[in-house]
Design an enzyme around this catalytic site. Structure first.
Site, mmCIF file in Angstrom:
data_model
loop_
_atom_site.group_PDB
_atom_site.id
_atom_site.type_symbol
_atom_site.label_atom_id
_atom_site.label_comp_id
_atom_site.label_asym_id
_atom_site.label_seq_id
_atom_site.Cartn_x
_atom_site.Cartn_y
_atom_site.Cartn_z
ATOM 1 N N ASP A 99 -1.602 -2.762 7.600
ATOM 2 C CA ASP A 99 -1.734 -2.105 6.308
ATOM 3 C C ASP A 99 -2.565 -0.841 6.523
ATOM 4 O OD1 ASP A 99 -1.936 -1.695 3.500
ATOM 5 O OD2 ASP A 99 -1.972 -3.872 3.192
ATOM 6 N N ASP A 200 -0.353 1.911 2.004
ATOM 7 C CA ASP A 200 -0.940 1.672 0.692
ATOM 8 C C ASP A 200 -0.812 2.923 -0.198
ATOM 9 O OD1 ASP A 200 -2.666 -0.235 -0.861
ATOM 10 O OD2 ASP A 200 -4.085 1.430 -0.806
ATOM 11 N N GLU A 242 4.073 1.796 -0.240
ATOM 12 C CA GLU A 242 3.835 1.236 -1.574
ATOM 13 C C GLU A 242 3.906 2.390 -2.574
ATOM 14 O OE1 GLU A 242 0.531 -1.266 -4.167
ATOM 15 O OE2 GLU A 242 -0.053 0.376 -2.873
ATOM 16 N N HIS A 316 -0.196 -9.500 -2.884
ATOM 17 C CA HIS A 316 -1.591 -9.867 -3.170
ATOM 18 C C HIS A 316 -2.104 -9.263 -4.481
ATOM 19 C CE1 HIS A 316 -1.585 -5.927 -1.468
ATOM 20 N NE2 HIS A 316 -2.832 -5.749 -1.840
ATOM 21 N N ASP A 317 -1.294 -8.439 -5.140
ATOM 22 C CA ASP A 317 -1.697 -7.841 -6.415
ATOM 23 C C ASP A 317 -0.984 -8.498 -7.598
ATOM 24 O OD1 ASP A 317 -3.264 -5.902 -5.114
ATOM 25 O OD2 ASP A 317 -1.599 -4.473 -5.003
HETATM 26 O O1 TEU Z 1 -2.511 -1.196 -4.886
HETATM 27 C C1 TEU Z 1 -2.181 -0.082 -5.651
HETATM 28 C C2 TEU Z 1 -2.377 -0.239 -7.059
HETATM 29 O O2 TEU Z 1 -2.161 0.703 -7.774
HETATM 30 C C3 TEU Z 1 -2.844 -1.578 -7.520
HETATM 31 O O3 TEU Z 1 -4.193 -1.491 -7.702
HETATM 32 C C4 TEU Z 1 -2.122 -1.923 -8.729
HETATM 33 O O4 TEU Z 1 -2.029 -0.865 -9.589
HETATM 34 C C5 TEU Z 1 -2.823 -2.999 -9.450
HETATM 35 O O5 TEU Z 1 -3.024 -4.098 -8.639
HETATM 36 C C6 TEU Z 1 -2.000 -3.404 -10.604
HETATM 37 O O6 TEU Z 1 -2.846 -3.541 -11.632
HETATM 38 C C7 TEU Z 1 -2.942 -1.003 -3.597
HETATM 39 C C8 TEU Z 1 -3.309 -2.340 -3.001
HETATM 40 O O7 TEU Z 1 -2.170 -3.137 -2.932
HETATM 41 C C9 TEU Z 1 -4.410 -2.945 -3.822
HETATM 42 O O8 TEU Z 1 -4.743 -4.235 -3.387
HETATM 43 C C10 TEU Z 1 -5.594 -2.025 -3.725
HETATM 44 O O9 TEU Z 1 -6.606 -2.479 -4.590
HETATM 45 C C11 TEU Z 1 -5.242 -0.577 -4.114
HETATM 46 O O10 TEU Z 1 -4.044 -0.129 -3.513
HETATM 47 C C12 TEU Z 1 -6.311 0.356 -3.643
HETATM 48 O O11 TEU Z 1 -6.280 0.506 -2.263
#
Ligand code: TEU
Length: 541
Positions: A99, A200, A242, A316-317
């Protein structure tokens, strides 16, 4: 036919290392823990692991705030452990996809520590600064995690930009030295033998904050092409961006078959279909099923032959799919298998998020038991603004990121076999029923079903490369489609809900057929499906 590529034919498994397997009893998963589970992954049949960040980090956002891109955080192990993971995985035919968090670093990264020292510091321009007074930020850009995206530094009389937490200052991609440093670092990892990268929030790197442009900035594709040329473009790697703001048009650029950008992107259009339109993910609405069919089908047909899809329900989000769009009660097993069939039958590279292959579910904890910065900020913000506690908790239970981050459920022993210590976040109390040890022994388990689905891809090229066509677009319960390649036709039939249903297929699809996989043991009467039933057939020509 589509260009053939290893990363189109494989299935990727995402590991969130802090929640996968702890090896030293500190309650946090680690790399030796992952290594100890490689045989499990090999048994599942996946060909690559996307590892959420393990680089050195103060862990303000669980590792998405990196303070040293070339070292491993001691909580996860050492660089030697990472090298051993790459090698041990490789021995089992599994590639490691790292990542890469390139939009921002940690505020504890030496670049930022220097950058903050003075405006004249050579690292100052590595980040995005604007002049301003203490009480008037440059504009009203907001952070994804709540509050302003600008943080004032009194010693400099300047604000820095942070689209995420204050501890995640945005890197300045306009500065060629930043880009060079990043490319060197990526090449260093390629030389260590990684199989690819997940990038990311890559669609934010070309932001123009003065114009309040964050995603899809004008220079975005120029930067990605340069990045690819300077690094992974020279190797046959899997790269997945992403991109929350992707459209089919932009995805055809990101995933151009000429290889000038990335292998594929994660697009999120289907993910927002249970939100109130124009609100946030926390503002819940029932899923619009017809729209889900339309959106997924649009991505299938608009990228078909022109770019490549990624296929995912979870990461994971995101909340657990079986709790979200399946039924995590009576029909948990059937609905988890149905959702798997629906997704893995489509064109694209499937991603399985840890525990999805067991049908792991969401949790409903009291607020004290949560850990995620986004969720905790939301709770403070909304209760502060007068939202009732129960309403905020309902949003958190449905959508909180910690749903996906509870420890992997390995067996029925204390803490689900995840740790011998106190886990960093509570284990889902249902682990004595839902765990890997049970499912490995059971040929009818969700795990066994995923294993068969993954194996099926390997011997049916039509599942990988076939053209997609949606059937019954107006049917309110059934998601049905075909995949066709060189005279081979695959038919996928899924009942998305918990009632018995009937439907009529076009006459050309009603002939003899061979069952490839299904989540009920016996055939239903033609033209009907039982609750959450899924069936995949090969049609006889
Ligand atoms: O996620 C991008 C992101 O925009 C997320 O925060 C998403 O909007 C949110 O989970 C939905 O509410 C990436 C990663 O996957 C996330 O884990 C990180 O927190 C974020 O980037 C910052 O690096």
């Amino acid at each position: 036919m589509e260009h053939q590529k290893w990363w189109k034919e494989t299935v990727v498994y995402q590991i969130y290392p802090r929640s996968y397997q702890d090896s030293d009893g500190d309650g946090i998963g680690d790399l030796p823990g992952v290594i100890s589970r490689l045989d499990y992954l090999a048994e599942l049949g996946i060909g690559a692991v996307w590892l959420s960040p393990v680089s050195k980090s103060p862990q303000d956002d669980n590792g998405y705030d990196i303070s040293d891109y070339r070292d491993i955080d001691p909580m996860f192990g050492t660089l030697a452990d990472m090298e051993r993971l790459i090698e041990e995985a490789g021995r089992r035919g599994i590639k490691i996809v790292m990542d890469l968090v390139l939009n921002h670093s940690s505020d504890e990264h030496p670049w930022f520590v220097e950058a903050k020292k003075s405006r004249a510091n050579p690292f100052h321009d590595y980040y995005v600064w604007r002049d301003g007074d203490p009480d008037s930020p440059p504009n009203d850009l907001g952070s994804v995690f709540g509050g302003s995206a600008w943080q004032y530094v009194p010693e400099l009389g300047q604000y820095y930009l942070h689209l995420f937490s204050v501890k995640q200052p945005d890197l300045n991609w306009e500065n060629p030295r930043v880009r060079e440093e990043i490319y060197d670092m990526i090449n260093w990892w390629i030389d260590k033998g990684v199989g690819g990268f997940r990038l990311d929030v890559i669609d934010l790197i070309a932001k123009e904050p003065d114009r309040k442009i964050t995603g899809n900035g004008p220079k975005l594709h120029e930067y990605i092409r340069e990045l690819s040329r300077a690094t992974f473009g020279r190797a046959d790697l899997l790269t997945v961006g992403e991109t929350w703001g992707a459209t089919p048009e932009s995805a055809r650029l990101y995933s151009n078959p000429d290889g000038s950008e990335l292998s594929m992107v994660f697009q999120f259009e289907h993910i927002g279909l249970d939100e109130k339109e124009g609100w946030s993910k926390w503002d819940l609405a029932p899923l619009d099923f017809l729209k889900l069919k339309a959106v997924l089908s649009k991505w299938q047909t608009e990228l078909g032959g022109k770019a490549w899809n990624s296929l995912f329900w979870n990461n994971h989000d995101l909340p657990r799919i079986v709790s979200r769009w399946g039924d995590d009660g009576e029909y948990r097993v059937q609905s988890a298998k149905m959702l798997a069939t629906l997704l893995h039958g489509m064109q694209g590279t499937p991603y399985v998020y840890q525990g999805e292959e067991l049908g792991m579910t969401n949790v409903r904890y009291p607020i004290e038991d949560y850990r995620d910065i986004e969720l905790l900020n939301l709770y403070k913000e909304r209760t502060g603004r007068g939202y009732p506690h129960d309403e905020v908790m309902a949003s958190i239970h449905a959508k909180g990121r910690d749903n996906a981050r509870t420890p992997m459920q390995w067996d029925a022993s204390p803490q689900a076999g995840f740790t011998s210590g106190e886990p960093w976040i509570r284990v889902n109390p249902n682990y004595s029923e839902i765990n890997a040890a049970e499912q490995l022994k059971d040929p009818d388990s969700i795990f066994s079903y995923y294993r068969r689905l993954i194996a099926l891809r390997k011997d049916r090229k039509a599942i990988v490369y076939g053209d997609y066509e949606l059937l019954l677009p107006e049917h309110r319960d059934v998601f049905a489609y075909t995949r066709r390649l060189d005279g081979d036709t695959i038919l996928v039939l899924c009942n998305f809900y918990g009632a018995h249903v009937s439907f009529d297929l076009p006459g050309t699809l009603t002939g003899d057929r061979q069952l490839l996989i299904a989540n009920y043991a016996d055939e239903p009467p033609r033209g009907t499906l039982r609750p959450y039933e899924a069936r995949m057939y090969a049609l006889q020509a």
